[in-house]
Design an enzyme around this catalytic site. Structure first.
Site, PDB file in Angstrom:
ATOM      1  N   LYS A   1      -0.443   3.426  19.866  1.00 11.46           N
ATOM      2  CA  LYS A   1      -0.059   2.239  18.942  1.00 11.46           C
ATOM      3  C   LYS A   1       1.444   2.452  18.809  1.00 11.46           C
ATOM      4  CE  LYS A   1      -1.683   0.460  14.435  1.00 11.46           C
ATOM      5  NZ  LYS A   1      -2.491   0.410  13.402  1.00 11.46           N
TER       6      LYS A   1
ATOM      7  N   HIS B   1       6.421  -0.098   7.445  1.00  7.03           N
ATOM      8  CA  HIS B   1       6.834   0.796   8.472  1.00  7.03           C
ATOM      9  C   HIS B   1       7.220  -0.123   9.769  1.00  7.03           C
ATOM     10  CE1 HIS B   1       2.754   0.148   9.863  1.00  7.03           C
ATOM     11  NE2 HIS B   1       2.363   0.775   8.782  1.00  7.03           N
TER      12      HIS B   1
ATOM     13  N   GLN C   1      -7.683 -13.960   0.906  1.00  4.49           N
ATOM     14  CA  GLN C   1      -6.652 -14.231   1.944  1.00  4.49           C
ATOM     15  C   GLN C   1      -6.562 -15.983   2.228  1.00  4.49           C
ATOM     16  OE1 GLN C   1      -5.762 -11.476   5.302  1.00  4.49           O
ATOM     17  NE2 GLN C   1      -4.648 -13.365   6.461  1.00  4.49           N
TER      18      GLN C   1
ATOM     19  N   LYS D   1     -10.221  -0.983   9.850  1.00  4.02           N
ATOM     20  CA  LYS D   1     -10.075  -0.005   9.487  1.00  4.02           C
ATOM     21  C   LYS D   1     -11.481   0.781   9.430  1.00  4.02           C
ATOM     22  CE  LYS D   1      -5.760  -0.488   7.848  1.00  4.02           C
ATOM     23  NZ  LYS D   1      -5.442  -1.501   8.428  1.00  4.02           N
TER      24      LYS D   1
ATOM     25  N   LYS E   1       3.602   5.077  15.516  1.00  4.67           N
ATOM     26  CA  LYS E   1       3.286   6.408  15.137  1.00  4.67           C
ATOM     27  C   LYS E   1       3.922   7.559  15.933  1.00  4.67           C
ATOM     28  CE  LYS E   1       0.035   4.750  12.642  1.00  4.67           C
ATOM     29  NZ  LYS E   1       0.354   5.006  10.829  1.00  4.67           N
ATOM     30  N   THR E   2       4.395   8.331  15.283  1.00  8.17           N
ATOM     31  CA  THR E   2       5.310   9.501  15.878  1.00  8.17           C
ATOM     32  C   THR E   2       4.886  10.780  15.611  1.00  8.17           C
ATOM     33  OG1 THR E   2       6.858   9.677  14.134  1.00  8.17           O
ATOM     34  CG2 THR E   2       7.163   8.009  15.763  1.00  8.17           C
TER      35      THR E   2
ATOM     36  N   HIS F   1       5.152  -3.343  10.584  1.00  8.98           N
ATOM     37  CA  HIS F   1       5.328  -4.578   9.970  1.00  8.98           C
ATOM     38  C   HIS F   1       6.645  -5.418  10.664  1.00  8.98           C
ATOM     39  CE1 HIS F   1       3.441  -2.181   6.737  1.00  8.98           C
ATOM     40  NE2 HIS F   1       2.501  -3.050   6.811  1.00  8.98           N
TER      41      HIS F   1
ATOM     42  N   ASP G   1      -4.882  -9.084  14.630  1.00  8.30           N
ATOM     43  CA  ASP G   1      -6.030  -8.583  13.940  1.00  8.30           C
ATOM     44  C   ASP G   1      -6.372  -9.481  12.834  1.00  8.30           C
ATOM     45  OD1 ASP G   1      -3.981  -7.547  12.675  1.00  8.30           O
ATOM     46  OD2 ASP G   1      -4.687  -5.928  11.722  1.00  8.30           O
TER      47      ASP G   1
ATOM     48  N   THR H   1       0.822  -1.354   0.193  1.00  5.18           N
ATOM     49  CA  THR H   1      -0.064   0.005  -0.062  1.00  5.18           C
ATOM     50  C   THR H   1       0.858   1.332   0.044  1.00  5.18           C
ATOM     51  OG1 THR H   1      -0.163  -0.409   2.481  1.00  5.18           O
ATOM     52  CG2 THR H   1      -1.971  -0.992   1.122  1.00  5.18           C
TER      53      THR H   1
ATOM     54  N   ARG I   1      -9.796   1.556   1.914  1.00  5.74           N
ATOM     55  CA  ARG I   1      -8.447   2.079   1.447  1.00  5.74           C
ATOM     56  C   ARG I   1      -8.674   2.694  -0.141  1.00  5.74           C
ATOM     57  NH1 ARG I   1      -3.784   0.352   4.287  1.00  5.74           N
ATOM     58  NH2 ARG I   1      -3.949  -1.402   5.408  1.00  5.74           N
TER      59      ARG I   1
END
Length: 404
Positions: A236, A50, A180, A87, A239-240, A53, A201, A45, A91
């Site tokens: 989470k 990041h 999947q 989500k 995330k920054t 993962h 998830d 995506t 997306r």
């Protein structure tokens, strides 16, 4: 601590990777007697994965270290739909060209973590577009669709959450979990894959695949999920203020990647050392027991180890030296992240361009708090312009250079 017989489950359990298993005893027995090919899927995506993962990538690494075969599955097919799991909205659909570019860009990072080749435990990389793009709709519905209960699919948390909030869930996305599951069946047939791993998830999607392989082929396959990774404060991980912590160096500098790990909260150090480094557990436990100022040494080791794995030893060493000189000597260094000098570049523009803040409003607030310095001097005027060679500091831990 569970009493596992196989090196694989003992290793994963000791380091804190296991949250749920579809059949712990069955997988343990299989892993004790043969090489188990196991896979994780990654949808392209963005041009880079990041740190969110990274648990999955490290799990594939641990699988290989325990003598088993990692399969990296690129989602060239599923990426055309997008996983709706947890989500709030669909997306954005990507073009085939952009998906191909993202796949090519993402592939590079796996070579740092895994050994690829033709041997029994060498990693392989596949792309589900190879089989999903060729599916014919009516045969697929007849052969595969008959094994899925809509009632059950509606009960999965990932779907239920969207419906409970009365948020739209398209039929396109609803198909994702079927595709999947079909991936697992296809990998079982093509590569004798017996294990799918993923985040918590993904539990519903993984269980679907396990059941599909049993119903269609009579093959026993297994699923394993990791705990949802959060910081000690419940937020989470990954995330920054500056956005996602990207694994590819063209998306995030070596220094910023190193700093992300160096800035780990005290309460998270032990967990991060277990999951994101190869350090032996006795060393992890020793470092985790450090207190007060000494915990900072553990954070530096975490930053060095995690950066060396993802970016290479040279990048880790250079970043550590840049940090030492910046914080201990107050020196500027060429390894700091840079922002090019535009015409009349202001301190506000430079701060947001470096990713130190997400908005001009936040920068102005920090200026008012005296949290921004240029060349060591506190700056409060948002209109201040910068020159080549100026060093911009945001708080005590973020520094960047203005370059011509």
């Amino acid at each position: 601590m569970s009493n596992y017989q196989s090196d694989l489950l003992r290793l994963l359990d000791t380091r804190g990777y296991i949250h749920q298993l579809t059949d712990a005893q069955g997988l343990d027995a299989l892993a004790a007697r043969q090489v188990v090919p196991g896979y994780i899927g990654f949808d392209p995506t963005a041009p880079s994965l990041h740190v969110g993962h990274l648990v999955s990538i490290m799990m594939l690494r641990q699988l290989q270290k325990a003598g088993h075969k990692p399969i990296v599955l690129m989602g060239g097919g599923t990426g055309k739909i997008g996983d709706p799991s947890f989500k709030d909205e669909a997306r954005k659909l990507l073009t085939n060209e952009l998906i191909a570019e993202n796949v090519a860009s993402i592939k590079r990072v796996f070579e740092r973590f895994l050994t690829f080749g033709d041997g029994p435990s060498d990693a392989i990389m596949l792309d589900n577009a190879e089989w999903l793009d060729k599916l014919e709709y009516i045969p697929f519905l007849r052969d595969i669709g008959q094994h899925f209960s809509v009632n059950r699919m509606l009960s999965f948390d990932s779907v239920k959450l969207r419906l409970d909030r009365e948020q739209s869930l398209s039929f396109l996305e609803f198909n994702y979990m079927i595709l999947q599951a079909y991936d697992f069946l296809e990998l079982s047939r093509r590569s004798a894959c017996r294990l799918q791993m993923g985040g918590s998830d993904q539990w519903g999607n993984i269980v679907n695949g396990v059941e599909l392989a049993r119903r269609v082929d009579g093959t026993q396959v297994f699923g394993l999920t990791t705990p949802l990774l959060t910081n000690a404060d419940g937020t989470k991980m990954g995330k920054t203020v500056g956005g996602a912590v990207w694994l590819n160096e063209d998306q995030l500098s070596h220094y910023d990647y190193w700093q992300f790990w160096r800035n780990t909260a005290d309460a998270d150090v032990a967990n991060r050392l277990r999951l994101f480094t190869d350090l032996p557990m006795d060393e992890v436990n020793r470092l985790a027991a450090l207190e007060g100022a000494e915990i900072n040494e553990a954070k530096k080791i975490l930053a060095n180890e995690a950066t060396a794995l993802c970016r290479g030893l040279e990048a880790a060493t250079a970043s550590a030296e840049t940090a030492r000189r910046t914080f201990e000597e107050g020196a500027s260094d060429a390894n700091l992240p840079t922002v090019p000098l535009g015409e009349g570049l202001t301190v506000v523009q430079a701060t947001t361009a470096l990713g130190f803040a997400t908005s001009n409003k936040e920068v102005r607030r920090k200026l008012g708090e005296g949290a921004i310095r240029v060349n060591g001097q506190v700056v409060t005027d948002p209109a201040v312009t910068l020159q080549p060679g100026d060093k911009l500091s945001f708080g005590g831990k973020k520094h960047g250079l203005v370059v011509a």
